[in-house]
Motif scaffolding. Structure first.
Motif, PDB file in Angstrom:
ATOM      1  N   GLY A 144      11.869  66.592 -15.569  1.00 49.31           N
ATOM      2  CA  GLY A 144      10.668  66.309 -14.572  1.00 49.31           C
ATOM      3  C   GLY A 144      10.217  67.887 -13.889  1.00 49.31           C
ATOM      4  O   GLY A 144      10.246  68.565 -14.614  1.00 49.31           O
TER       5      GLY A 144
ATOM      6  N   THR B 119       9.395  70.063 -10.298  1.00 51.39           N
ATOM      7  CA  THR B 119       9.982  70.041  -8.669  1.00 51.39           C
ATOM      8  C   THR B 119       9.254  71.373  -8.240  1.00 51.39           C
ATOM      9  O   THR B 119       8.755  72.264  -8.889  1.00 51.39           O
TER      10      THR B 119
ATOM     11  N   ARG C  42       9.719  68.347  -3.111  1.00 53.71           N
ATOM     12  CA  ARG C  42       9.434  67.214  -4.138  1.00 53.71           C
ATOM     13  C   ARG C  42      10.012  67.161  -5.317  1.00 53.71           C
ATOM     14  O   ARG C  42      10.131  68.351  -6.134  1.00 53.71           O
TER      15      ARG C  42
ATOM     16  N   ASN D 160       9.760  65.125  -8.943  1.00 53.08           N
ATOM     17  CA  ASN D 160       9.486  64.126  -9.914  1.00 53.08           C
ATOM     18  C   ASN D 160      10.377  63.848 -11.268  1.00 53.08           C
ATOM     19  O   ASN D 160      10.216  64.923 -12.006  1.00 53.08           O
TER      20      ASN D 160
END
Length: 84
Positions: A47, A49, A28, A30
Motif C-alpha cells: 500500500g 503511507t 494515513r 492505504n
C-alpha cells in the motif's frame, strides 16, 4: 474594548502553542485489498503511507499474534511485505 480584543488574541496564541504542529497533519495508511488465500499461499501486503514506517500485525482467528513486521516506506510512500 481593546483589553477584550487583546485578551482574545492572547488566548488564541496560547491555545495554538499548546497544539503540536504535527497534530494537524493527517497520518494515513492505504492498504491494497488482499484476495482470498489458501494455507501455504503467498500473501503480499502492500500500500501507500505518509509515515516513515508501517507495522504489520496479523492475528489468528483465536486472537493470538501470528506475524509482526515493521516495514520502512519508500520515498514516494509505497510499502510491501511478503508472507509465505
Amino acid at each position: 474594548m481593546i483589553k477584550k480584543v487583546v485578551g482574545i488574541i492572547t488566548l488564541i496564541i496560547f491555545i495554538t502553542t499548546l497544539l503540536p504542529l504535527n497534530a494537524l497533519a493527517e497520518e494515513r495508511v492505504n492498504l491494497e485489498q488482499i484476495s482470498d488465500k489458501m494455507p501455504g499461499d503467498q500473501v503480499i501486503i502492500k500500500g501507500t503511507t505518509n509515515l516513515d514506517e508501517v507495522t504489520v500485525k496479523i492475528l489468528r482467528p483465536n486472537g493470538t499474534i501470528m506475524y509482526v513486521n515493521v516495514i520502512k516506506g519508500t520515498e514516494n510512500g509505497d510499502f510491501e511485505d511478503v508472507i509465505t
